[in-house]
Structures are given as structure tokens and as C-alpha cells.
Design a protein around this motif. Sequence first.
Motif, short mmCIF file in Angstrom:
data_model
loop_
_atom_site.label_atom_id
_atom_site.label_comp_id
_atom_site.label_asym_id
_atom_site.label_seq_id
_atom_site.Cartn_x
_atom_site.Cartn_y
_atom_site.Cartn_z
N ILE A 40 0.35 -1.16 -0.54
CA ILE A 40 -0.11 -0.07 0.07
C ILE A 40 0.68 0.93 0.29
O ILE A 40 1.46 1.39 0.78
CB ILE A 40 -1.46 0.07 1.16
N TYR A 41 1.01 2.09 -0.77
CA TYR A 41 1.12 3.45 -1.27
C TYR A 41 0.42 4.32 -0.83
O TYR A 41 -0.90 4.29 -1.04
CB TYR A 41 1.52 3.80 -2.86
N GLU B 84 5.63 4.33 0.41
CA GLU B 84 4.97 2.71 0.93
C GLU B 84 4.48 3.12 2.42
O GLU B 84 5.66 2.80 3.26
CB GLU B 84 5.63 1.34 0.18
N ILE B 85 3.61 2.36 3.03
CA ILE B 85 3.30 2.53 4.25
C ILE B 85 3.68 0.89 4.57
O ILE B 85 3.30 -0.44 4.54
CB ILE B 85 1.55 2.36 4.74
N LEU B 86 4.47 0.50 5.49
CA LEU B 86 5.54 -0.77 5.74
C LEU B 86 4.21 -1.30 7.67
O LEU B 86 3.52 -0.46 8.01
CB LEU B 86 6.42 -0.25 6.20
N SER B 87 4.70 -2.73 7.70
CA SER B 87 4.38 -2.81 9.00
C SER B 87 4.93 -2.88 9.86
O SER B 87 5.44 -3.20 10.21
CB SER B 87 3.62 -4.25 8.86
N GLN B 88 4.38 -1.44 10.22
CA GLN B 88 5.41 -0.97 11.89
C GLN B 88 4.07 -0.87 12.90
O GLN B 88 3.29 -0.68 12.62
CB GLN B 88 6.28 -0.04 11.02
N ASN B 89 4.84 -0.15 13.92
CA ASN B 89 4.31 -0.21 15.07
C ASN B 89 3.14 2.05 15.19
O ASN B 89 3.83 2.35 16.41
CB ASN B 89 4.56 -0.14 16.51
N LYS B 90 3.99 2.23 13.93
CA LYS B 90 3.82 3.68 13.83
C LYS B 90 1.70 3.38 13.68
O LYS B 90 1.57 2.74 13.11
CB LYS B 90 4.19 4.26 13.12
N THR B 91 1.40 4.88 14.87
CA THR B 91 0.08 4.63 14.60
C THR B 91 -0.09 6.03 13.26
O THR B 91 0.28 6.81 12.67
CB THR B 91 -0.49 6.11 16.00
#
Length: 596
Positions: free
Chosen positions: A47-48, A56-63
Motif C-alpha cells: 500500500i502506497y 509505501e506504508i510498512l508494517s510497523q507500530n507507528k499510528t
Amino acid sequence: FSEGCLIIRVQTPDGMRKIASTKRETAAAFLKKVATELGFSANGFSIYLNRNKTEEILSQNKTMSLLKIKHGDMLYLVPTGSSSSPGEVMDTIQEDEIDQYLTKQDGKIYRNKDPQLCHHGSLGKCVHCVPLEPFDEDYLNHLDPPVKHMSFHAYLRKLTGGADKGKFAALENISCKIKSGCEGHLPWPEGICTKCQPSALTLNRQKYRHVDNIMFENHTTADRFLDFWRKTGSQRMGYLYGRYTEHKDIPLGIRAEVAAIYEPPQNATQNSLELVEDPKAAAVDEIAAKLGLCKVGWIFTDLLSEDTRIGTVRFTRNHDSHYLSAEECITAGYFQNLHSNSCRLSRDGHFGSKFVTVVATGGPDNQVHFEGYQVSNQCMALVKDECLLPCKDAPELGFAKESCSEQYVPDVFYKDKDKFGNDVTFLARPLPVEYLIIDITTTFPKDPQYTFCSTQRFPIENRDILGETQDFKSLSTYLSQCTSTTFLDVVSDFHLLLFLVTNEVMPLGDSIGLLLDAVRTSNEDLAQTWKKSEQWATIEQLCSTVGGQPSSSQSYGAMGGPSAPASSSAMWSCLHCTFMNQPGTEHCEMCSLPRS
């Protein structure tokens, strides 16, 4: 709707979806939610933030708030390993040689300068002489005879032409099944939703066709196929083996050239045909491929004799009855699904089929005619998803199944005119199969062509009911009757080559590769090289044994001269029990009697 809630729009290749989220939701949780709701695997998409696939939106803990994603924002989903846009080409798909060739052709229809309407110089162009596009309908309609269907590659040029160069063009295969992976409800029949429900299908007459002409290389191939009906009165079915070439009478057209007909095991009567399992099917396809051929279609007879004295047949298939029955359309759709057409412009890697159907039936002059057809891509989809049934008492009608607890079937419609001339939509229960049929011109060349040049006729497979068997006795008879002094001409017979590879006594298998290359390239030197092999020496010995002639080192074979001495290192057949023994043995391993 609370202040912290967000509705995020996600643009996918199948359309836009709305995903509920919150400002405090992490990117990892959001991506997991997208995968669940849209039916993707965890690593099956990216997803961009931007349409051009940046950030790109990476799978991370940022809200979501830290990523600066606000209510109503649009994100762009790209499936991993798939096209990022509907018109993007999939370069990993290996298309047929004819498709690769036509893709590189200009395809335009060039016209000469009109002496009456063109008033410009020799280097100029005007509307009366400028080249036309291959999909120009006026040009196709004014051909003799008129062409109702543009070629498939002309259709592709129409899709990919214009200012956007086909950026938004897409070749989508129709699906009549419920999409899997929808977890928002119970599976069918307990639940269904708009995400997984297949769309209703309105049948339209297809404007293009994948094959524009069918040509038999010569009359002999077709006549030998018809001989079964002439001798038994029972119908017959066979597979067409040949190649796809350019059909120059139609812009960017494709022709299916038929070089041979293979007749699989079948049970036939005067009014029916039933195919049975063919253990040699894979071997036949493999041999054909080594000969430079492929399976291009199937043929069946529907013949009823009218006057046996003058050889006329009844004219039964016409606009008052039917051209193809619903059952035949379903069979054609089944075969076309088995032999789909590789296409780089389809996200699935395939679209439609080049597999053709030929019917040998009576014509208006009460002579045998060969009529060619295909069924539309819509019919292929209905057959693939088991949504179409034949009508028992009306061969010209099909019937779209109704949904049941085991299967959901979308509504199928077709349009026709009522008695007042108005366009009316009807539910396809029943359905005139003329909406599913595409007719193809079937021809014979003025100058016959021969991929297999043998003038003698080796028995055709699976004709035991006629007393025509493929065995070494028939091979011995065939060789003794051959008058050609060229070995290549003797062995250049499709049915003979099949027998040499698939017989149970001495199957040649891979050892016949050199001979197949010789036939494919018409190379007599290669054929003579293979003739000197131990395999051919053994075959000659077997033929002399079953033919009632003593095996000798100077037996005269089909070449009109002495054959090579049988090699002591070749396998040999026992004169008493016909068992095939290993080279170098002097007594039969089965009956223990001496070799001579």
C-alpha cells in the motif's frame, strides 16, 4: 461517528474500497485489516500513499496519526506480482509464436491513391487514401464476403490505441463463482455479500474471434476421417493437429492449419458419440510437439445418408433448426477451457482460446460440408463454472442453472427484440445458443499441402470395429506396398509414427527423436541415419516374422532393395510365441525354444 474514527479509501485493481480505522491504530494492524477485508494474504500486496507507488506504508507500530493519514484519504494498493494497472503488460507470460509475430506487425490497411477523389501529390495523404486501422468496421463489412468478427489482435489494437495507449484497458476473465476469502459472514448458502457475489451476466454477441480461418492441408486427411462413417453409418470424432499461421485475408488474422486427425477411443452410434479414457493422449501430444504440431481443435460428424446411390446426405443444420446444439456448445467450451490462450494483457495470464470446432454435416446441396465454430468467452465462463445445461427436447436451447444450496449461480440475461421491434431483456431460462456461437470459415487450398507425404495409408488408430488394426502385420503389409524409394516418404505418416511410439510390443519412445526431426524438417539424410539404427533393424525383423516370411540377412523391404542385416545386438521376436527377447540370447526367455 466518534472524533478518533477514520474512513480510509483504498484504491485496488478491482475498484475502490472503504476501510474503517482510528487515529491510534498502528500501521501493522491496519494492513492486517486490509488483508482480511479484501481477501489478500499478509504478504500479497503493498500500500502506497501516492498513485506513482511512492511512500509505501510498512508494517510497523507507528499510528495512523503519526503517518499523517487523515479521514477520507486515498491509499493505493498494488498486489504483489500482479500488474499495478489494468493495462500493464505481464512480461513473464510466454505467448504463442503467432501471437508474438502479430504483435510486432503494423496491421494497418494501406490504400492506393484514388484517381478521382485524391487531389494531392504522390507523397501526400488524405481521408480517401490514409491507412485504415485493422479494426475498421466499414472496411471489414465491405470485404467479399463481409467479415462479421474482427481478429483478436485487431481487437487488442483497438483497446490499446488512442491517446492513453491502453493504460486503462483490461482483459478480464469472467467468473461466475463466489469469491473466496470473504470472512464477514457465513459461507453460502447461509450468507453472501456484494464483495463476494459474482455479477449478473448479460450475453452479447462477441465482436472478435481468436481464429479467423480453418484450413485442411488437403482433402485426403478429411476423406480418411469420413471413411469411418461411410463404412459403418456411425458418427465419429477426432482431434485436429496442426499449427497456427497468419491469415492474410483479414487484418492481423490467425489461421488454424490442420495437418492430421487423431481419433481417440470412443463409443459411437448413428445418433451419439461417447469419448472414453485415452491412455495414449499424453504420448500423442508429445509426438505432435516434436513434429512441430499442436492440438488446434476437434472435429465430429453429424451425417445422415439421404440417397446411397448418388452419395447425398441430409441438410439438417440450418437457421430453421440449429448450427450447434447446446450440448455441443458445452463440449466446445470445455475443450476451449482446457486449451486457453496465453495473453500478456490479462492479469490471469490467459484469455479466451484458439481451440476450434469443426462439424462435418450436410450442406444445402446435400453434399458433405465442413463448418467451423468457436464459442464465446462468456460461454467458456458459464461452462467452466458449471452454470449451463442443455435442453433435452430442444437442441438449439440451453438453460442457465438456478442457485441451490450447493452452488450460487448469478442471473444470466440476453437481449432480443419483441414483436414490436423493441429491445427486451430476457432471463436465460431457456437461452438460444446462437448468442454463444462464433462461426469460422473452413477451407481447402487450391494446391494441396502435405506435412506427411506418404502416399500409402497406414491404418488409423482405434478402428478395430472395421477390422483395421495397428500391429506389426499391418506394418509389414504397409511396407511391402510402398513403392517409394525414399525412406522419408515411407515413414512420413502421422498414424504410423504414433504406432511406432505407442505399440506394446516394441515402443520406441525417445529413440525415435531423430526420425521425428527428419519428418519435421523433411530431411532425407536424417531419415537415412535413423534407418541404420538397431531399432529399425528389429522392426524389420518383426515385420518379416509376422508377415510369414523367414527372417534373413538379405530380406527385401519397402525400399526396393536389400535391407541391412539384422543386428545381433538387436531385440528379436520368438517365431513360436512372439515374445520379445533381449539382444544376444539364442533361446526364447518365455518358451525356451531356440531362436531359429
